[in-house]
Design an enzyme around this catalytic site. Structure first.
Site, PDB file in Angstrom:
ATOM      1  N   GLU A 149    -129.764  27.332  12.157  1.00 46.22           N
ATOM      2  CA  GLU A 149    -130.080  28.718  12.451  1.00 46.22           C
ATOM      3  C   GLU A 149    -129.706  29.088  13.894  1.00 46.22           C
ATOM      4  OE1 GLU A 149    -131.034  31.273  10.495  1.00 46.22           O
ATOM      5  OE2 GLU A 149    -130.910  32.494  12.297  1.00 46.22           O
ATOM      6  N   HIS A 154    -134.877  30.329  15.758  1.00 50.08           N
ATOM      7  CA  HIS A 154    -134.628  31.756  15.502  1.00 50.08           C
ATOM      8  C   HIS A 154    -135.334  32.558  16.581  1.00 50.08           C
ATOM      9  CE1 HIS A 154    -134.626  35.686  13.604  1.00 50.08           C
ATOM     10  NE2 HIS A 154    -133.890  35.235  12.601  1.00 50.08           N
ATOM     11  N   HIS A 159    -124.717  32.074  13.186  1.00 48.74           N
ATOM     12  CA  HIS A 159    -124.325  33.179  14.079  1.00 48.74           C
ATOM     13  C   HIS A 159    -124.888  32.918  15.467  1.00 48.74           C
ATOM     14  CE1 HIS A 159    -128.438  34.546  13.487  1.00 48.74           C
ATOM     15  NE2 HIS A 159    -128.231  34.538  12.180  1.00 48.74           N
ATOM     16  N   THR A 177    -128.003  35.992   8.693  1.00 49.67           N
ATOM     17  CA  THR A 177    -128.040  34.795   7.840  1.00 49.67           C
ATOM     18  C   THR A 177    -127.467  35.078   6.462  1.00 49.67           C
ATOM     19  OG1 THR A 177    -129.990  33.818   8.907  1.00 49.67           O
ATOM     20  CG2 THR A 177    -129.556  33.138   6.665  1.00 49.67           C
TER      21      THR A 177
HETATM   22  C1  GP9 Z   1    -134.991  34.280   7.224  1.00 48.47           C
HETATM   23  C2  GP9 Z   1    -133.938  33.587   7.965  1.00 48.47           C
HETATM   24  C3  GP9 Z   1    -133.463  34.390   9.156  1.00 48.47           C
HETATM   25  O1  GP9 Z   1    -135.412  33.710   6.028  1.00 48.47           O
HETATM   26  O2  GP9 Z   1    -132.916  33.147   7.135  1.00 48.47           O
HETATM   27  O3  GP9 Z   1    -132.478  35.309   8.881  1.00 48.47           O
HETATM   28  P1  GP9 Z   1    -131.703  36.118  10.059  1.00 48.47           P
HETATM   29  O4  GP9 Z   1    -132.724  36.932  10.802  1.00 48.47           O
HETATM   30  O5  GP9 Z   1    -131.055  35.121  10.967  1.00 48.47           O
HETATM   31  O6  GP9 Z   1    -130.702  36.925   9.332  1.00 48.47           O
HETATM   32 MN    MN Z   2    -129.671  33.559  10.895  1.00 45.63          MN
END
Ligand code: GP9
Ligand code: MN
Length: 436
Positions: free
Chosen positions: A38, A199, A260, A82
């Site tokens: 992530e 995240h 990303h 994501t």
């Molecule tokens: C949420 C996670 C985050 O389940 O996959 O998504 P993002 O905010 O990076 O799009």
């Molecule tokens: Mn993501």
């Protein structure tokens, strides 16, 4: 077959990149384990803070003889973040110019996604492991259209006062608790692990940060990012140990990628000094260079090495298909196999800027600013020859995005079924009682 499909088929046939015989089928019959890192940017690999390696395990994997490690691999997501990365990896089609394809169209469109192709061609079982609630990004319905057999979401993981951050189960718990499900899956399997701890806003308890010393920039988003990236590195290390203990490691190919950027453009001035760069000379070229994310393919006995060719998320699926011995010719893929000699190295971003091995071409209000990659300088007066070359590439890249958008926005795959492919029926899938 609707006539609307013709321009798509023409484009795909014209841009098809045949497999490289050195790699075709090298991972045939192996379990496939995709680790979604992530918000993980490539600059973390090899970086040091206060004399500590930030990601020692991923660094070792990056330089491992059995890893194909790509140093010029870019994320290509838009607002779907994501979910856009997932769209590209599962279908080799782009996310949408605005919003998220998953939430706006993914529950209704026809897919010819990786899980279904792998199941039909090579009897793969498929599963997703993710510590957030299943309805986020509409995953619980989109995955059925993709043909995923199992979806282990937050309900599958123990919930204690300490087990989660805002985005769901902490990565170390996700991996620790998933291994028992993984061991029971019918092999070969195609699985992905969507991590969440690294995240934004990168919050983590002091005990999970452990001994790691954060940087002391004036920007806490930057400081905390390094700590959660370090935690993710430890989580992946632990997962590799579980894989080795269970024996799964020996017959699996593990693919790792960053979905990303984690730090926004506004945070880059505070990041620059940590990368040895002058924040006062920070340019749009520097920002674009930071959109590199890791992409690694690791498998026992694989002949690895650092790969210099340029590519992006749209290219992952054709690369993987060829590695397991499935020719991509019948499929509607916008990307090309990174390992093919005829791979298209021009990488387009969702905002229609693009990067080639030589130039970074940034779209500003319909006008291109062209930077020389080797020096990072803006070319003030591009020659007619450069302009012509850039315009030629821009035409192909615009076509690639436009056709992808047309396929997704008008659900075109319902008019084209690849030879030997049985359309997926989402009613065949149910994620309610899949674990005891
Ligand atoms: C949420 C996670 C985050 O389940 O996959 O998504 P993002 O905010 O990076 O799009
Ligand atoms: Mn993501």
């Amino acid at each position: 077959q609707g006539t609307n499909m013709d321009p798509v088929l023409n484009f795909v046939q014209k841009h098809y990149a045949a497999p490289n015989p050195k790699y075709f089928g090298k991972a045939q019959g192996k379990n496939i384990i995709i680790i979604h890192l992530e918000s993980f940017q490539q600059f973390l690999i090899g970086s040091k803070i206060k004399n500590q390696e930030v990601t020692p395990f991923l660094n070792s994997l990056y330089h491992d003889n059995n890893t194909l490690a790509f140093e010029n691999f870019f994320h290509e997501v838009g607002q779907g973040k994501t979910s856009d990365a997932e769209t590209m990896l599962e279908t080799s089609l782009f996310g949408l110019p605005e919003g998220s394809f998953f939430t706006s169209l993914g529950s209704n469109n026809t897919f010819q996604a990786a899980p279904a192709i792998l199941a039909q061609k090579q009897a793969y079982t498929s599963a997703v492991f993710h510590g957030n609630i299943g309805s986020f990004w509409s995953r619980d319905t989109v995955y059925k259209n993709m043909g995923y057999n199992y979806f282990f979401d937050q309900k599958a993981y123990q919930q204690t006062p300490d087990s989660n951050t805002y985005w769901g189960s902490k990565d170390k718990l996700l991996f620790a608790e998933s291994i028992k499900y993984l061991e029971q899956l019918q092999q070969p399997f195609y699985t992905k692990f969507l991590t969440v701890t690294n995240h934004n806003p990168y919050e983590l308890s002091a005990s999970d940060v452990g001994d790691f010393q954060k940087p002391d920039t004036p920007n806490n988003m930057v400081n905390n990012y390094f700590a959660t990236a370090h935690y993710l590195d430890e989580a992946v290390h632990e997962f590799f140990n579980y894989l080795k203990d269970s024996g799964l490691y020996d017959n699996s190919v593990v693919i790792l990628y960053g979905d990303h950027f984690g730090l926004n453009e506004g945070d880059e001035k505070d990041l620059a000094p940590l990368l040895g760069q002058d924040p006062n000379n920070w340019t749009a070229f520097n920002h674009t260079s930071l959109q590199r994310v890791p992409f690694m393919i690791h498998m026992p006995k694989l002949k690895g090495g650092i790969q210099k060719q340029y590519g992006g998320e749209i290219d992952v699926l054709p690369t993987l298909m060829h590695l397991v011995g499935i020719d991509t010719k019948p499929y509607i893929y916008m990307g090309t196999d990174l390992l093919s000699p005829s791979h298209d190295q021009n990488v387009v971003f969702r905002n229609r800027s693009f990067i080639t091995p030589q130039y970074t071409v940034l779209n500003s209000n319909g006008h291109f600013n062209i930077y020389q990659n080797s020096t990072g300088t803006l070319i003030d007066q591009p020659t007619a020859q450069i302009k012509q070359k850039i315009n030629r590439i821009a035409r192909v890249k615009n076509q690639q995005l436009d056709l992808s958008d047309k396929i997704n926005k008008t659900n075109l795959l319902r008019f084209y079924t690849p030879p030997e492919f049985r359309p997926v029926n989402p009613a065949d899938y149910n994620y309610q009682n899949q674990f005891q």
